[in-house]
Design a protein around this motif. Structure first.
Motif, PDB file in Angstrom:
ATOM      1  N   LEU A 180     -15.739   9.003   0.200  1.00 39.05           N
ATOM      2  CA  LEU A 180     -15.206   7.652   0.082  1.00 39.05           C
ATOM      3  C   LEU A 180     -13.779   7.674   0.605  1.00 39.05           C
ATOM      4  CD1 LEU A 180     -15.490   4.715  -0.959  1.00 39.05           C
ATOM      5  CD2 LEU A 180     -14.563   5.547  -3.153  1.00 39.05           C
ATOM      6  N   VAL A 181     -13.539   6.975   1.701  1.00 44.27           N
ATOM      7  CA  VAL A 181     -12.207   6.911   2.307  1.00 44.27           C
ATOM      8  C   VAL A 181     -11.538   5.629   1.848  1.00 44.27           C
ATOM      9  CG1 VAL A 181     -10.894   6.849   4.460  1.00 44.27           C
ATOM     10  CG2 VAL A 181     -12.995   8.234   4.299  1.00 44.27           C
ATOM     11  N   VAL A 182     -10.421   5.752   1.150  1.00 45.89           N
ATOM     12  CA  VAL A 182      -9.721   4.595   0.577  1.00 45.89           C
ATOM     13  C   VAL A 182      -8.286   4.575   1.088  1.00 45.89           C
ATOM     14  CG1 VAL A 182      -9.173   3.347  -1.547  1.00 45.89           C
ATOM     15  CG2 VAL A 182     -11.120   4.927  -1.502  1.00 45.89           C
ATOM     16  N   SER A 183      -7.836   3.411   1.510  1.00 43.33           N
ATOM     17  CA  SER A 183      -6.449   3.266   1.968  1.00 43.33           C
ATOM     18  C   SER A 183      -5.960   1.858   1.660  1.00 43.33           C
ATOM     19  CB  SER A 183      -6.338   3.552   3.472  1.00 43.33           C
ATOM     20  OG  SER A 183      -6.841   2.465   4.216  1.00 43.33           O
ATOM     21  N   SER A 184      -4.738   1.580   2.070  1.00 41.50           N
ATOM     22  CA  SER A 184      -4.131   0.280   1.774  1.00 41.50           C
ATOM     23  C   SER A 184      -4.466  -0.776   2.810  1.00 41.50           C
ATOM     24  CB  SER A 184      -2.605   0.428   1.678  1.00 41.50           C
ATOM     25  OG  SER A 184      -2.090   0.970   2.890  1.00 41.50           O
ATOM     26  N   SER A 185      -5.107  -0.391   3.924  1.00 38.61           N
ATOM     27  CA  SER A 185      -5.441  -1.382   4.951  1.00 38.61           C
ATOM     28  C   SER A 185      -6.750  -1.009   5.629  1.00 38.61           C
ATOM     29  CB  SER A 185      -4.324  -1.472   6.008  1.00 38.61           C
ATOM     30  OG  SER A 185      -4.310  -0.317   6.821  1.00 38.61           O
ATOM     31  N   SER A 186      -7.393  -1.988   6.196  1.00 39.32           N
ATOM     32  CA  SER A 186      -8.662  -1.762   6.885  1.00 39.32           C
ATOM     33  C   SER A 186      -8.480  -0.874   8.114  1.00 39.32           C
ATOM     34  CB  SER A 186      -9.283  -3.097   7.302  1.00 39.32           C
ATOM     35  OG  SER A 186      -9.565  -3.890   6.173  1.00 39.32           O
ATOM     36  N   ALA A 187      -7.368  -1.049   8.820  1.00 41.58           N
ATOM     37  CA  ALA A 187      -7.127  -0.257  10.030  1.00 41.58           C
ATOM     38  C   ALA A 187      -6.991   1.222   9.694  1.00 41.58           C
ATOM     39  CB  ALA A 187      -5.875  -0.770  10.740  1.00 41.58           C
ATOM     40  N   VAL A 188      -6.282   1.510   8.605  1.00 45.37           N
ATOM     41  CA  VAL A 188      -6.103   2.915   8.207  1.00 45.37           C
ATOM     42  C   VAL A 188      -7.422   3.500   7.736  1.00 45.37           C
ATOM     43  CG1 VAL A 188      -4.960   4.460   6.578  1.00 45.37           C
ATOM     44  CG2 VAL A 188      -3.670   2.603   7.659  1.00 45.37           C
ATOM     45  N   SER A 189      -8.186   2.735   6.980  1.00 46.31           N
ATOM     46  CA  SER A 189      -9.475   3.235   6.504  1.00 46.31           C
ATOM     47  C   SER A 189     -10.408   3.547   7.672  1.00 46.31           C
ATOM     48  CB  SER A 189     -10.129   2.207   5.579  1.00 46.31           C
ATOM     49  OG  SER A 189      -9.424   2.092   4.364  1.00 46.31           O
ATOM     50  N   GLU A 190     -10.381   2.703   8.696  1.00 51.20           N
ATOM     51  CA  GLU A 190     -11.243   2.940   9.852  1.00 51.20           C
ATOM     52  C   GLU A 190     -10.820   4.191  10.609  1.00 51.20           C
ATOM     53  OE1 GLU A 190     -12.756   0.729  13.979  1.00 51.20           O
ATOM     54  OE2 GLU A 190     -11.336  -0.267  12.626  1.00 51.20           O
ATOM     55  N   SER A 191      -9.528   4.309  10.906  1.00 46.36           N
ATOM     56  CA  SER A 191      -9.060   5.466  11.682  1.00 46.36           C
ATOM     57  C   SER A 191      -9.211   6.768  10.894  1.00 46.36           C
ATOM     58  CB  SER A 191      -7.601   5.266  12.094  1.00 46.36           C
ATOM     59  OG  SER A 191      -6.762   5.164  10.958  1.00 46.36           O
ATOM     60  N   LEU A 192      -8.946   6.704   9.576  1.00 44.50           N
ATOM     61  CA  LEU A 192      -9.059   7.906   8.759  1.00 44.50           C
ATOM     62  C   LEU A 192     -10.512   8.333   8.610  1.00 44.50           C
ATOM     63  CD1 LEU A 192      -7.622  10.017   7.056  1.00 44.50           C
ATOM     64  CD2 LEU A 192      -7.725   8.455   5.099  1.00 44.50           C
ATOM     65  N   SER A 193     -11.410   7.381   8.423  1.00 45.06           N
ATOM     66  CA  SER A 193     -12.826   7.727   8.306  1.00 45.06           C
ATOM     67  C   SER A 193     -13.373   8.283   9.614  1.00 45.06           C
ATOM     68  CB  SER A 193     -13.637   6.503   7.859  1.00 45.06           C
ATOM     69  OG  SER A 193     -13.528   5.451   8.801  1.00 45.06           O
ATOM     70  N   ASN A 194     -12.904   7.759  10.757  1.00 49.82           N
ATOM     71  CA  ASN A 194     -13.308   8.318  12.049  1.00 49.82           C
ATOM     72  C   ASN A 194     -12.841   9.762  12.184  1.00 49.82           C
ATOM     73  OD1 ASN A 194     -14.526   5.906  12.777  1.00 49.82           O
ATOM     74  ND2 ASN A 194     -12.762   5.171  13.956  1.00 49.82           N
ATOM     75  N   PRO A 230      -3.831  -5.072  -2.393  1.00 49.89           N
ATOM     76  CA  PRO A 230      -4.995  -5.062  -1.503  1.00 49.89           C
ATOM     77  C   PRO A 230      -5.303  -3.632  -1.039  1.00 49.89           C
ATOM     78  CG  PRO A 230      -3.409  -6.757  -0.863  1.00 49.89           C
ATOM     79  CD  PRO A 230      -2.717  -5.867  -1.846  1.00 49.89           C
ATOM     80  N   ALA A 231      -6.564  -3.323  -0.910  1.00 50.22           N
ATOM     81  CA  ALA A 231      -6.988  -1.998  -0.441  1.00 50.22           C
ATOM     82  C   ALA A 231      -8.304  -2.149   0.298  1.00 50.22           C
ATOM     83  CB  ALA A 231      -7.128  -1.035  -1.619  1.00 50.22           C
ATOM     84  N   SER A 232      -8.733  -1.073   0.944  1.00 50.73           N
ATOM     85  CA  SER A 232     -10.007  -1.092   1.656  1.00 50.73           C
ATOM     86  C   SER A 232     -10.647   0.286   1.565  1.00 50.73           C
ATOM     87  CB  SER A 232      -9.810  -1.493   3.125  1.00 50.73           C
ATOM     88  OG  SER A 232      -9.026  -0.512   3.792  1.00 50.73           O
ATOM     89  N   GLN A 233     -11.965   0.320   1.758  1.00 50.99           N
ATOM     90  CA  GLN A 233     -12.675   1.594   1.645  1.00 50.99           C
ATOM     91  C   GLN A 233     -13.858   1.641   2.599  1.00 50.99           C
ATOM     92  OE1 GLN A 233     -13.898   1.628  -2.474  1.00 50.99           O
ATOM     93  NE2 GLN A 233     -15.718   0.398  -2.075  1.00 50.99           N
ATOM     94  N   ARG A 234     -14.290   2.861   2.882  1.00 54.95           N
ATOM     95  CA  ARG A 234     -15.460   3.073   3.727  1.00 54.95           C
ATOM     96  C   ARG A 234     -16.224   4.282   3.203  1.00 54.95           C
ATOM     97  NH1 ARG A 234     -15.367   3.705  10.364  1.00 54.95           N
ATOM     98  NH2 ARG A 234     -17.332   2.596  10.750  1.00 54.95           N
ATOM     99  N   VAL A 235     -17.541   4.173   3.185  1.00 59.93           N
ATOM    100  CA  VAL A 235     -18.395   5.241   2.651  1.00 59.93           C
ATOM    101  C   VAL A 235     -19.082   5.965   3.801  1.00 59.93           C
ATOM    102  CG1 VAL A 235     -20.345   5.810   1.160  1.00 59.93           C
ATOM    103  CG2 VAL A 235     -18.779   3.950   0.533  1.00 59.93           C
TER     104      VAL A 235
END
Length: 276
Positions: A180-194, A230-235
């Protein structure tokens, strides 16, 4: 256990990866925004064979590095047998393994590269001829040290050496690794999960025993509120197969104890015989 071994290796691998250095890697969900960004690991759909199934044991030959120690104030073998690892004159110490080999696995004369012995951190010198003072000799087959002078009543004797044969246990484990990749913004969550995808795709080259790792889930980046922040996540999830390999040196020989065997045939008197 194979489960803990796999999680520890995966967490260590992701923690030291430079591409993920901005994130905290662990198994705890972030609670406040200062915990972000975070990569949270979990295991799902585990398949662990019952004891004796999916597990095999084999005898392995080569060179396995082993380190053992003897408490000089209480030099008894820790198995309830009452066997002392020191001779009465404290000039000989018995290691917990026999069948010592050199660092290449050969039964040649041992050198300082193959065995090191110290007392309370002070190294002893290997002298296979006639050890004196702070010197020792070693019998590789029996796993015994002869000291140049009696061992002190207190302290610890530590020996590092190689054994030529040991038992290897392989435990099977399979399931889903979820990150589970969690960050403070959608852009960071996307780049970090990639970045996580790129790093994990090479995990089999760095994690011993990892036999299969296939990506089977990649969710959208979802926004949510972490309290008032606000936060965002990706599984992301991978199907994996892992073999937990445990090298156990017990089969290398271990302690040999002398016992007295008393036998009698029919009405004949007992006969006693020393058995080593």
């Amino acid at each position: 256990m194979a489960v803990l071994a796999f999680m520890q290796q995966m967490q260590s691998y992701l923690t030291v990866e430079p591409l993920l250095s901005s994130a905290t890697v662990g198994v705890a969900l972030p609670i406040i925004n200062t915990d972000l960004p975070a990569i949270v690991l979990s295991l799902d759909n585990l398949q662990i064979p019952s004891v004796g199934l999916g597990q095999h044991t084999e005898i392995v030959s080569g060179a396995l590095a082993v380190q053992t120690s003897i408490d000089l104030s209480d030099p008894l073998l820790n198995d309830g047998s009452g066997l002392s690892l020191l001779s009465p004159d404290r000039m000989m110490a018995t290691l917990q393994h026999g069948g010592l080999v050199d660092s290449e696995g050969s039964s040649t004369a041992l050198t300082t590269a193959d065995i090191q012995v110290d007392i309370n951190g002070i190294p002893l010198i290997l002298n296979q001829n006639s050890p004196r003072d702070d010197e020792f000799s070693v019998s590789a087959l029996q796993g015994q040290l002869v000291l140049g002078r009696p061992l002190p009543p207190l302290g610890t004797l530590t020996a590092s050496y190689f054994i030529g044969q040991w038992q290897r246990i392989v435990e099977q484990l399979s399931g889903d690794l979820t990150t589970l990749v969690v960050s403070s913004s959608s852009a960071v969550s996307e780049s970090l999960s990639n970045a996580v995808i790129n790093v994990v795709s090479s995990a089999h080259q760095n994690i011993s025993g990892l036999r299969q790792l296939n990506l089977n889930q990649l969710s959208a980046v979802n926004a949510f509120d972490m309290g008032a922040t606000p936060a965002s996540q990706r599984v992301l999830a991978w199907r994996f197969t892992f073999e937990h390999i445990v090298n156990k040196p017990e089969s290398s020989g271990g302690i040999i104890q002398r016992i007295i065997l008393r036998t009698r045939r029919d009405s004949f008197p007992f006969e006693e015989e020393d058995i080593t």
